[in-house]
Design a protein around this motif. Structure first.
Motif, PDB file in Angstrom:
ATOM      1  N   ASP A  86      45.343  38.784  35.160  1.00 57.91           N
ATOM      2  CA  ASP A  86      43.985  38.438  34.832  1.00 57.91           C
ATOM      3  C   ASP A  86      43.565  39.761  34.303  1.00 57.91           C
ATOM      4  OD1 ASP A  86      43.951  35.962  36.115  1.00 57.91           O
ATOM      5  OD2 ASP A  86      43.619  36.770  38.231  1.00 57.91           O
ATOM      6  N   ILE A  87      42.861  39.558  33.083  1.00 60.95           N
ATOM      7  CA  ILE A  87      42.097  40.689  32.247  1.00 60.95           C
ATOM      8  C   ILE A  87      40.755  40.632  32.290  1.00 60.95           C
ATOM      9  CG2 ILE A  87      41.988  41.895  29.927  1.00 60.95           C
ATOM     10  CD1 ILE A  87      44.795  41.011  29.389  1.00 60.95           C
ATOM     11  N   ASP A  88      39.965  41.299  32.644  1.00 61.84           N
ATOM     12  CA  ASP A  88      38.493  41.375  32.998  1.00 61.84           C
ATOM     13  C   ASP A  88      37.916  42.604  32.118  1.00 61.84           C
ATOM     14  OD1 ASP A  88      35.805  41.411  33.674  1.00 61.84           O
ATOM     15  OD2 ASP A  88      36.244  41.920  35.786  1.00 61.84           O
ATOM     16  N   SER A 142      32.945  37.572  27.556  1.00 59.36           N
ATOM     17  CA  SER A 142      33.556  38.792  28.447  1.00 59.36           C
ATOM     18  C   SER A 142      33.884  37.997  29.912  1.00 59.36           C
ATOM     19  CB  SER A 142      32.125  39.646  28.901  1.00 59.36           C
ATOM     20  OG  SER A 142      31.095  38.822  29.225  1.00 59.36           O
ATOM     21  N   SER A 143      34.461  36.849  29.788  1.00 61.35           N
ATOM     22  CA  SER A 143      34.732  36.576  30.954  1.00 61.35           C
ATOM     23  C   SER A 143      36.340  36.737  31.242  1.00 61.35           C
ATOM     24  CB  SER A 143      34.749  34.847  30.852  1.00 61.35           C
ATOM     25  OG  SER A 143      35.645  34.364  29.862  1.00 61.35           O
ATOM     26  N   ILE A 144      36.646  36.594  32.615  1.00 57.98           N
ATOM     27  CA  ILE A 144      38.012  37.086  32.812  1.00 57.98           C
ATOM     28  C   ILE A 144      39.108  36.110  32.164  1.00 57.98           C
ATOM     29  CG2 ILE A 144      39.636  37.085  34.874  1.00 57.98           C
ATOM     30  CD1 ILE A 144      37.190  37.931  36.395  1.00 57.98           C
ATOM     31  N   HIS A 145      39.977  36.760  31.407  1.00 56.12           N
ATOM     32  CA  HIS A 145      40.906  35.915  30.737  1.00 56.12           C
ATOM     33  C   HIS A 145      42.123  35.935  31.559  1.00 56.12           C
ATOM     34  CE1 HIS A 145      39.363  36.010  26.605  1.00 56.12           C
ATOM     35  NE2 HIS A 145      38.388  36.658  27.263  1.00 56.12           N
ATOM     36  N   HIS A 146      42.458  34.700  31.937  1.00 55.72           N
ATOM     37  CA  HIS A 146      43.822  34.413  32.732  1.00 55.72           C
ATOM     38  C   HIS A 146      44.898  34.123  31.953  1.00 55.72           C
ATOM     39  CE1 HIS A 146      41.007  33.989  36.326  1.00 55.72           C
ATOM     40  NE2 HIS A 146      40.359  33.611  35.560  1.00 55.72           N
TER      41      HIS A 146
END
Length: 194
Positions: A86-88, A142-146
């Motif tokens: 998960d990249i935030d 800017s949402s979390i990328h899963h």
């Protein structure tokens, strides 16, 4: 006449001194300017941990597919698994490029393969080098990328002896070192590796 010549030479000398001093003044100024610009924020989180430019970690926890012939939670030939990254980017003020590199050399087993890697948010992620995948997070998203990485232990009858050795050793585990590099994305084209 001599007085006149002396006066002209004195006048020319004064003009020369003035010109030299004004020329020197063009190159030597002591003005100071204060520039006040805000600096873009750069703070990315990976799996809830703050990072700067890159992060290194080892994946040793998987979600394993169920198989009626294998005890729940364990991986064996013919069974697949996956892990998530998960990249935030919420605390960044710029677009972010990330490069995920998976080090498969520590597996010592040609039967365990990465079968797929995808962004679950329907964003593009492409293979840019062997075992390296690249994606871009635009400033507008800017949402979390899963990111989900799928692995499979291929059931190859020719590898039964090696696979059995792994199964008999209680200390054997499947670990994959992962390196993620981050950089500011400036709009360059990412070329897919083939």
């Amino acid at each position: 006449m001599r007085k006149m010549l002396f006066f002209v030479v004195l006048l020319l000398l004064c003009i020369t001194i003035l010109e030299i001093s004004s020329t020197y003044g063009l190159f030597e100024t002591n003005n100071s300017i204060t520039v006040s610009n805000d600096i873009a924020k750069w703070q990315v989180k990976v799996n809830n941990s703050n990072i700067n430019d890159s992060v290194h970690f080892v994946v040793d926890n998987y979600a394993v597919s169920t198989d009626s012939n294998v005890k729940e939670g364990l991986i064996a030939p013919g069974v697949g698994a996956y892990f998530d990254i998960d990249i935030d980017p919420n605390n960044t003020s710029v677009s972010v490029r990330y490069d995920i590199s998976l080090d498969l050399s520590l597996l010592n087993n040609d039967s365990i393969l990465i079968t797929n890697i995808e962004e679950l948010n329907n964003n593009n992620i492409i293979m840019t080098d062997e075992a390296t995948y690249t994606g871009v997070i635009p400033i507008s998203n800017s949402s979390i990328h899963h990111i989900r990485v799928y692995i499979e232990w291929v059931n190859n009858e020719e590898n039964n002896q090696v696979d059995s050795l792994y199964g008999l050793d209680d200390d054997t585990s499947v670990t994959i070192p992962v390196i993620i590099n981050f950089s500011q994305y400036l709009g360059e084209t990412i070329v897919e590796y083939t």
